[in-house]
Design a protein around this motif. Structure first.
Motif, mmCIF file in Angstrom:
data_model
loop_
_atom_site.group_PDB
_atom_site.id
_atom_site.type_symbol
_atom_site.label_atom_id
_atom_site.label_comp_id
_atom_site.label_asym_id
_atom_site.label_seq_id
_atom_site.Cartn_x
_atom_site.Cartn_y
_atom_site.Cartn_z
ATOM 1 N N THR A 1 0.828 -1.207 0.000
ATOM 2 C CA THR A 1 0.000 0.000 0.000
ATOM 3 C C THR A 1 0.861 1.256 0.000
ATOM 4 O O THR A 1 0.578 2.218 -0.731
ATOM 5 C CB THR A 1 -0.941 0.008 1.216
ATOM 6 O OG1 THR A 1 -1.813 -1.128 1.119
ATOM 7 C CG2 THR A 1 -1.769 1.279 1.282
ATOM 8 N N LEU A 2 1.910 1.255 0.794
ATOM 9 C CA LEU A 2 2.803 2.417 0.847
ATOM 10 C C LEU A 2 3.524 2.636 -0.479
ATOM 11 O O LEU A 2 3.693 3.783 -0.926
ATOM 12 C CB LEU A 2 3.815 2.254 1.985
ATOM 13 C CG LEU A 2 3.222 2.319 3.386
ATOM 14 C CD1 LEU A 2 4.261 1.887 4.418
ATOM 15 C CD2 LEU A 2 2.694 3.710 3.694
ATOM 16 N N ILE A 3 3.919 1.550 -1.136
ATOM 17 C CA ILE A 3 4.561 1.669 -2.447
ATOM 18 C C ILE A 3 3.591 2.295 -3.442
ATOM 19 O O ILE A 3 3.959 3.203 -4.203
ATOM 20 C CB ILE A 3 5.065 0.295 -2.937
ATOM 21 C CG1 ILE A 3 6.240 -0.174 -2.069
ATOM 22 C CG2 ILE A 3 5.469 0.355 -4.413
ATOM 23 C CD1 ILE A 3 6.627 -1.618 -2.277
ATOM 24 N N GLU A 4 2.348 1.841 -3.431
ATOM 25 C CA GLU A 4 1.340 2.406 -4.327
ATOM 26 C C GLU A 4 1.103 3.879 -4.034
ATOM 27 O O GLU A 4 0.981 4.691 -4.961
ATOM 28 C CB GLU A 4 0.033 1.623 -4.186
ATOM 29 C CG GLU A 4 0.106 0.220 -4.741
ATOM 30 C CD GLU A 4 -1.091 -0.632 -4.373
ATOM 31 O OE1 GLU A 4 -2.040 -0.114 -3.736
ATOM 32 O OE2 GLU A 4 -1.079 -1.827 -4.726
ATOM 33 N N ARG A 5 1.032 4.238 -2.750
ATOM 34 C CA ARG A 5 0.828 5.648 -2.383
ATOM 35 C C ARG A 5 1.995 6.505 -2.845
ATOM 36 O O ARG A 5 1.808 7.623 -3.346
ATOM 37 C CB ARG A 5 0.656 5.790 -0.876
ATOM 38 C CG ARG A 5 -0.692 5.283 -0.379
ATOM 39 C CD ARG A 5 -0.826 5.424 1.112
ATOM 40 N NE ARG A 5 -0.693 6.827 1.491
ATOM 41 C CZ ARG A 5 -0.447 7.231 2.732
ATOM 42 N NH1 ARG A 5 -0.336 6.363 3.713
ATOM 43 N NH2 ARG A 5 -0.351 8.519 3.002
ATOM 44 N N ASP B 1 1.095 10.525 -3.231
ATOM 45 C CA ASP B 1 0.294 10.917 -2.073
ATOM 46 C C ASP B 1 1.162 11.608 -1.023
ATOM 47 O O ASP B 1 2.292 11.181 -0.751
ATOM 48 C CB ASP B 1 -0.343 9.693 -1.417
ATOM 49 C CG ASP B 1 -1.448 9.089 -2.260
ATOM 50 O OD1 ASP B 1 -1.732 9.617 -3.349
ATOM 51 O OD2 ASP B 1 -2.018 8.066 -1.821
ATOM 52 N N ALA B 2 0.610 12.638 -0.419
ATOM 53 C CA ALA B 2 1.284 13.297 0.695
ATOM 54 C C ALA B 2 0.918 12.567 1.986
ATOM 55 O O ALA B 2 -0.203 12.076 2.125
ATOM 56 C CB ALA B 2 0.841 14.759 0.792
ATOM 57 N N PRO B 3 1.862 12.486 2.929
ATOM 58 C CA PRO B 3 1.517 11.870 4.203
ATOM 59 C C PRO B 3 0.515 12.739 4.958
ATOM 60 O O PRO B 3 0.532 13.963 4.840
ATOM 61 C CB PRO B 3 2.856 11.795 4.946
ATOM 62 C CG PRO B 3 3.729 12.790 4.289
ATOM 63 C CD PRO B 3 3.232 12.948 2.888
ATOM 64 N N ALA B 4 -0.361 12.091 5.696
ATOM 65 C CA ALA B 4 -1.313 12.820 6.519
ATOM 66 C C ALA B 4 -0.557 13.447 7.684
ATOM 67 O O ALA B 4 0.276 12.802 8.309
ATOM 68 C CB ALA B 4 -2.399 11.872 7.034
ATOM 69 N N ALA B 5 -0.829 14.690 7.978
ATOM 70 C CA ALA B 5 -0.146 15.391 9.069
ATOM 71 C C ALA B 5 -0.412 14.684 10.392
ATOM 72 O O ALA B 5 -1.552 14.425 10.738
ATOM 73 C CB ALA B 5 -0.611 16.836 9.134
ATOM 74 N N GLY B 6 0.685 14.339 11.088
ATOM 75 C CA GLY B 6 0.567 13.748 12.410
ATOM 76 C C GLY B 6 0.038 12.326 12.426
ATOM 77 O O GLY B 6 -0.283 11.818 13.485
ATOM 78 N N ALA B 7 -0.040 11.685 11.264
ATOM 79 C CA ALA B 7 -0.605 10.328 11.221
ATOM 80 C C ALA B 7 0.404 9.365 10.636
ATOM 81 O O ALA B 7 1.231 9.734 9.819
ATOM 82 C CB ALA B 7 -1.871 10.323 10.380
#
Length: 65
Positions: A48-52, A57-63
């Motif tokens: 999933t991270l590779i696809e993102r 995709d930008a990382p969600a702030a604080g998540a």
């Protein structure tokens, strides 16, 4: 990880890549990716991270990703 932590480690990564030079940057990123995959230890999450990352995709702030 909060926004300050993320900024700190991202800055560390950028400085490390800059200091190593363009010729070594891809090798460092590849080794970092492998080390991260081993730490995460979940093939589904890694996929999933590779696809993102491929989508930009930008990382969600604080998540967590």
């Amino acid at each position: 990880m909060n926004d300050l932590d993320l900024d700190r480690v991202y800055t560390q990564l950028c400085k490390t890549l800059s200091a190593a030079g363009e010729a070594q940057a891809m090798n460092i990123l590849a080794r970092y990716a492998l080390l991260s995959m081993l730490e995460i230890g979940d093939p589904e999450r890694i996929g999933t991270l590779i696809e993102r990352a491929a989508r930009g995709d930008a990382p969600a702030a604080g998540a967590a990703a």
